[in-house]
Design an enzyme around this catalytic site. Structure first.
Site, short mmCIF file in Angstrom:
data_model
loop_
_atom_site.label_atom_id
_atom_site.label_comp_id
_atom_site.label_asym_id
_atom_site.label_seq_id
_atom_site.Cartn_x
_atom_site.Cartn_y
_atom_site.Cartn_z
N CYS A 90 39.63 41.66 43.59
CA CYS A 90 40.79 41.65 43.00
C CYS A 90 41.16 40.31 42.53
O CYS A 90 41.89 39.47 43.20
CB CYS A 90 41.79 42.05 43.78
SG CYS A 90 43.12 42.25 42.73
N CYS B 42 41.74 47.73 36.61
CA CYS B 42 42.18 48.24 37.36
C CYS B 42 41.99 46.74 38.94
O CYS B 42 41.28 46.71 38.65
CB CYS B 42 41.40 49.56 38.15
SG CYS B 42 42.57 50.58 39.58
N SER C 32 41.44 54.51 44.81
CA SER C 32 40.17 53.49 44.96
C SER C 32 39.04 53.43 46.37
O SER C 32 39.95 52.90 47.07
CB SER C 32 41.32 51.79 44.93
OG SER C 32 39.90 51.39 43.75
N LEU C 33 38.30 54.12 46.01
CA LEU C 33 37.28 54.19 46.81
C LEU C 33 36.51 52.94 47.47
O LEU C 33 36.53 52.36 48.14
CB LEU C 33 36.74 55.16 46.67
CG LEU C 33 35.48 55.80 47.75
CD1 LEU C 33 36.96 56.33 49.17
CD2 LEU C 33 35.29 56.83 48.16
N ASN C 34 35.42 52.88 45.93
CA ASN C 34 35.11 51.58 45.87
C ASN C 34 33.66 51.82 47.38
O ASN C 34 32.60 49.94 46.26
CB ASN C 34 35.86 50.23 46.08
CG ASN C 34 36.59 50.69 44.92
OD1 ASN C 34 35.87 51.24 44.20
ND2 ASN C 34 38.04 49.58 45.41
N CYS D 116 49.67 41.04 44.81
CA CYS D 116 49.68 41.80 45.83
C CYS D 116 49.52 41.30 47.07
O CYS D 116 48.74 40.37 47.68
CB CYS D 116 48.47 42.72 45.15
SG CYS D 116 47.97 44.31 46.13
N CYS E 142 42.05 42.72 48.33
CA CYS E 142 40.24 43.78 47.59
C CYS E 142 39.76 42.18 47.52
O CYS E 142 40.50 41.27 46.30
CB CYS E 142 40.87 44.69 46.63
SG CYS E 142 41.91 45.51 47.35
N GLY F 264 49.36 45.05 41.93
CA GLY F 264 50.50 45.43 42.82
C GLY F 264 49.73 46.77 43.60
O GLY F 264 49.21 47.58 42.92
N GLU F 265 50.34 47.57 45.36
CA GLU F 265 49.41 48.64 45.35
C GLU F 265 51.06 49.32 45.24
O GLU F 265 52.01 49.08 45.77
CB GLU F 265 49.63 48.62 46.97
CG GLU F 265 49.26 49.11 48.04
CD GLU F 265 48.67 50.83 47.39
OE1 GLU F 265 47.24 50.65 46.46
OE2 GLU F 265 49.49 51.81 47.22
N ASN G 245 34.73 44.24 36.02
CA ASN G 245 35.15 43.21 34.91
C ASN G 245 35.82 42.18 35.97
O ASN G 245 36.33 41.90 36.17
CB ASN G 245 37.00 43.96 34.55
CG ASN G 245 37.67 42.55 33.54
OD1 ASN G 245 36.52 42.31 33.26
ND2 ASN G 245 38.89 42.94 33.61
N SER H 273 48.11 54.75 41.39
CA SER H 273 46.96 54.60 41.76
C SER H 273 46.79 54.62 43.02
O SER H 273 47.81 52.81 43.04
CB SER H 273 45.85 53.94 41.01
OG SER H 273 44.32 53.76 41.64
N CYS I 25 48.45 50.39 30.75
CA CYS I 25 48.96 50.31 32.80
C CYS I 25 49.84 49.14 33.00
O CYS I 25 49.62 48.27 32.23
CB CYS I 25 47.15 49.59 31.87
SG CYS I 25 47.24 48.67 34.72
N GLU J 66 52.27 40.99 34.36
CA GLU J 66 51.17 41.67 33.51
C GLU J 66 51.03 43.09 33.31
O GLU J 66 51.11 44.26 34.17
CB GLU J 66 50.04 41.65 33.50
CG GLU J 66 50.02 39.45 34.07
CD GLU J 66 48.35 39.16 33.37
OE1 GLU J 66 48.57 38.55 33.45
OE2 GLU J 66 47.12 40.15 33.83
S1 SF4 Z 1 42.92 45.68 43.62
FE1 SF4 Z 1 45.41 46.61 43.46
S2 SF4 Z 1 45.74 46.97 46.17
FE2 SF4 Z 1 43.73 45.66 45.59
S3 SF4 Z 1 44.13 43.37 45.66
FE3 SF4 Z 1 43.88 44.49 43.51
S4 SF4 Z 1 45.72 44.54 43.14
FE4 SF4 Z 1 46.58 44.48 45.40
#
Ligand code: SF4
Length: 344
Positions: free
Chosen positions: A119, A332, A214-216, A112, A116, A159-160, A290, A191, A105, A92
């Site tokens: 996610c 994100c 991405s800290l969180n 991925c 996380c 993805g990362e 989100n 990112s 984006c 996407e």
């Molecule tokens: S937030 Fe980004 S790095 Fe983390 S699982 Fe989702 S896509 Fe992968």
């Protein structure tokens, strides 16, 4: 199988031309047609001899993404695109117009592996890395669809990016090349969820694209719970790597902080986050969640504003990014929530 010319650098295009028995400069012409003039078909390359266009038709292709669905429901004007890859996987991308910016984006992997917890993409697992061509093609396809230039790129889709490092950097270099798409390197953000070794590599290689992390959570144990990859790359080593990047590149990194209701949105979090952000030149983006995964929710607007107030005063730039793609499930690391049944 036909050679996909989208994703080739200028040198690779020249090499390709030579490989099919043409002069090098034909490769440069093809490069310009692809990236500067956004040609969708070899027939459009009118300054190439007809015989060469025919040869290209037989042996090569200009991208191989198939548009499956386009979601334009967002009142903000954001548009989400679902593409099928040649082998059946899906990715996407989201177009986010915010005058005068037109941001895209884009995805760097199908699925991925990072996992996380908040996610939606993580639930798919990793299907495979994208090629540079599949990354660049998202931009070309959408640029042609919206019939406008893209001014900003964020690698915040599926993805990362740093787990698909070389194709991502090749794609970013192509996207920013003055001889082609010419999207300013400083208007592109890569990112990462925080792979310390790749951040150091990125700093050493001297790339001009901006870096966001991405800290969180400002706390190691909690970060491990939200982002299990933090076990491998603990906060201390991550902050060292970001600091190294800031000094080496003389660029200001951005911390991203997805606000999750009742999890990382307390005053204690704000105080610790403030201390951490103040420890180096940086910017901070707060991103109210989100909602795409059932056990997580978005804080109220009052809490988001309160959290931002707790962070003040902060020397670093602070912004609250209400996701422009909220209505189409785009933010994100939160894509593919609705389409996962399509993605194999
Ligand atoms: S937030 Fe980004 S790095 Fe983390 S699982 Fe989702 S896509 Fe992968």
């Amino acid at each position: 199988m036909k050679e996909n010319l989208v994703g080739l650098t200028l040198a690779q295009c020249a090499h390709y031309a030579e490989g099919i028995g043409e002069k090098k400069y034909r490769g440069r012409q093809i490069y310009k047609w692809i990236y500067e003039k956004h040609a969708a078909a070899f027939a459009e390359m009118t300054d190439l001899p007809a015989a060469l266009r025919e040869k290209l038709e037989q042996t090569a292709e200009l991208g191989n993404l198939t548009l499956v669905e386009k979601d334009e429901r967002s009142p903000s004007g954001s548009v989400k695109y679902l593409f099928r890859l040649h082998d059946g996987y899906h990715i996407e991308s989201v177009f986010i117009p915010d005058s005068p910016r037109r941001t895209l984006c884009i995805s760097s992997q199908a699925g991925c592996a990072v996992n996380c917890r908040f996610c939606a993409t993580a639930r798919l697992g990793l299907k495979r890395n994208l090629t540079a061509g599949e990354i660049v093609d998202q931009v070309l396809r959408i640029m042609r669809d919206v019939n406008d230039q893209i001014t900003n790129i964020v690698f915040m889709g599926m993805g990362e990016p740093f787990l698909n490092y070389d194709p991502v950097i090749q794609a970013a270099n192509i996207l920013s090349d003055d001889n082609g798409l010419a999207i300013g390197a400083r208007r592109m953000v890569i990112s990462t969820c925080g792979l310390s070794d790749q951040i150091r590599r990125y700093a050493d290689e001297g790339h001009k694209f901006r870096l966001a992390v991405s800290l969180n959570s400002p706390f190691q144990e909690e970060r491990e719970r939200i982002m299990p990859i933090a076990r491998k790359w603990p906060l201390d080593s991550l902050l060292d790597a970001i600091h190294y990047y800031a000094i080496k590149s003389r660029k200001i990194p951005t911390f991203e902080y997805v606000l999750l209701a009742g999890i990382n949105d307390t005053r204690i979090h704000a105080e610790a986050l403030k201390k951490l952000v103040k420890s180096m030149p940086s910017k901070l983006n707060l991103i109210p969640y989100n909602p795409t995964v059932a056990q997580f929710s978005r804080p109220t607007e009052e809490r988001v504003n309160e959290f931002a107030q707790w962070l003040l005063p902060l020397n670093a730039g602070l912004s609250v990014r209400w996701s422009k793609g909220y209505e189409v499930n785009a933010a994100c690391g939160q894509l593919a929530g609705k389409q996962s049944e399509w993605i194999r």
